[in-house]
Design a protein around this motif. Structure first.
Motif, mmCIF file in Angstrom:
data_model
loop_
_atom_site.group_PDB
_atom_site.id
_atom_site.type_symbol
_atom_site.label_atom_id
_atom_site.label_comp_id
_atom_site.label_asym_id
_atom_site.label_seq_id
_atom_site.Cartn_x
_atom_site.Cartn_y
_atom_site.Cartn_z
ATOM 1 N N PHE A 270 -39.780 19.421 59.205
ATOM 2 C CA PHE A 270 -40.432 19.324 60.514
ATOM 3 C C PHE A 270 -41.861 18.847 60.320
ATOM 4 N N LEU B 221 -42.392 20.924 75.969
ATOM 5 C CA LEU B 221 -41.564 20.363 74.902
ATOM 6 C C LEU B 221 -40.672 19.278 75.488
ATOM 7 N N GLN C 157 -33.769 18.200 68.266
ATOM 8 C CA GLN C 157 -35.139 17.706 68.421
ATOM 9 C C GLN C 157 -36.159 18.639 67.785
ATOM 10 N N TYR C 158 -35.809 19.925 67.688
ATOM 11 C CA TYR C 158 -36.783 20.923 67.259
ATOM 12 C C TYR C 158 -36.223 21.817 66.160
ATOM 13 N N THR D 286 -41.394 19.958 65.803
ATOM 14 C CA THR D 286 -40.682 18.688 65.891
ATOM 15 C C THR D 286 -39.895 18.439 64.612
#
Length: 387
Positions: free
Chosen positions: A235, A327, A369-370, A385
């Protein structure tokens, strides 16, 4: 509840941390269509995914309603010597169960089955319970045995041995069972959960775990579960923390929701979101679904909520207000493309939180996505992220 305190440090993998590779399975729709089954056959399997969060007596509501699209699973061993199974590492439930030789249904016969007579460390019980699904029930009897995950060896781990499984959809699923990673409050009473045993048997350096789901998954690599830490290379940027609002599931507050730059009032009085690695789609409160589909230009069909594939780059980004920040979830994340068919990866639930807030389920579409971090000591979920 978890019995340990934590001052979280973003540490690379090291002693006491375990990396578990995840595989991305084929969707049930893909398998069924290959077998020439009609679309109506798939529609009969649909249900309300929020139903699994309603607790009631000896019935445990487990995920699977959303696995019609895709799923991620990793390998564990049960018994001495280990018998191997592919399981979903699921933050939306708290029990471990696998098929067993007690079960003679076609769904069990097509998967790995635990044979208790081949394990020298198995201990049986007379405790049984039911996993209830929108399309049928799974009967399970409890046992205790050694669970092995790479170099981790857990003694006396409670798990369920299936007695019967409905063929639809279990026969078509690429995984064998489910390993729950939610709070003990939703597990069968009187037996330590997988996470409790990890901590009580000093198998982890830190009482936390994290998930990475690849945006371009394959069967051989769909992502990773990291027990006992985080991987800084998976990330970027800072970690945004959201406190857990109810220590049953990994439930957090959603303060707002925006479609592009248009902030809706849907969460003006507060919404709840369950961070659930056992759910694939983004699940929204049913009362909001028509307005969302209209804003996205999606139309309902046998394949799902269709959109024109050529319009995807111009579709709006969705924004979730979590932990005081927005987000984003871009259309490339929430639109699924299968050959030349594009669908919006959402479904609805008409189940609200116990306190009345509209309930969202942040599944794998959001979590691709996260990078997500589940901090069991401080009762919070972190988002960063994903790489």
């Amino acid at each position: 509840m978890w019995g340990l305190a934590l001052a979280l440090l973003c540490l690379p993998l090291g002693e006491g941390m375990l990396r578990i590779p995840l595989r991305r399975g084929r969707s049930v729709q893909e398998v069924m269509r290959e077998k020439g089954l009609p679309e109506g056959f798939l529609n009969n399997l649909r249900g309300d995914p929020g139903r699994k969060y309603q607790l009631g007596g000896a019935v445990a509501y487990e995920p699977l309603l959303n696995h019609l699209d895709t799923f991620y699973f990793g390998e564990i061993g049960i018994g001495t010597p280990p018998q191997n199974f592919l399981v979903i590492f699921d933050t939306g439930s708290a029990n471990l169960w696998v098929p067993s030789t007690y079960c003679q249904s076609p769904a069990c016969g097509d998967h790995a089955r635990f044979n208790h007579s081949l394990s020298s460390t198995f201990l049986g019980t007379d405790v049984s319970y039911t996993l209830s699904y929108g399309f049928g029930d799974v009967a399970v009897v409890l046992g205790c045995d050694t669970v092995t995950i790479q170099n981790i060896i857990l003694r006396n781990q409670e798990f369920g041995l299936s007695l019967d499984e409905p063929s639809r959809p279990f026969y078509y699923l690429g995984f064998d069972g489910i390993l729950g990673m939610a709070y003990p409050g939703v597990a069968i009473s009187g037996f330590p959960t997988f996470l409790q045993n990890l901590l009580q048997q000093d198998q982890l350096s830190k009482p936390l775990f994290s998930f990475y789901f690849s945006r371009n998954p394959t069967y051989n690599y769909g992502g990773e579960v990291i027990l006992g830490g985080v991987d800084l290379q998976l990330f970027s940027g800072e970690v945004l923390w959201a406190p857990v609002v109810q220590e049953l599931y990994w439930k957090i507050s959603i303060e707002g929701f925006s479609i592009g730059l248009s902030v809706t009032g849907w969460c003006s009085r507060g919404c709840h979101g369950i961070v659930d690695t056992g759910t694939f789609l983004l699940t929204i409160p049913g009362q909001f679904l028509p307005a969302l589909l209209q804003a996205l230009g999606a139309e309902q069909s046998d394949y799902g909520f269709l959109v024109d594939c050529s319009s995807v780059p111009e579709m709006p980004t969705l924004y979730f207000a979590i932990g005081g920040a927005w987000l984003p979830l871009p259309p490339a994340a929430y639109v699924l493309q299968n050959d030349s068919i594009c669908t919006v990866g959402v479904e609805s639930t008409y189940v609200s939180s116990a306190s009345g807030q509209p309930l969202w389920i942040l599944g794998n579409l959001f979590l691709r996505q996260y990078y997500s971090i589940f901090d069991t000591a401080n009762n919070r979920v972190g988002f960063a992220t994903a790489a």
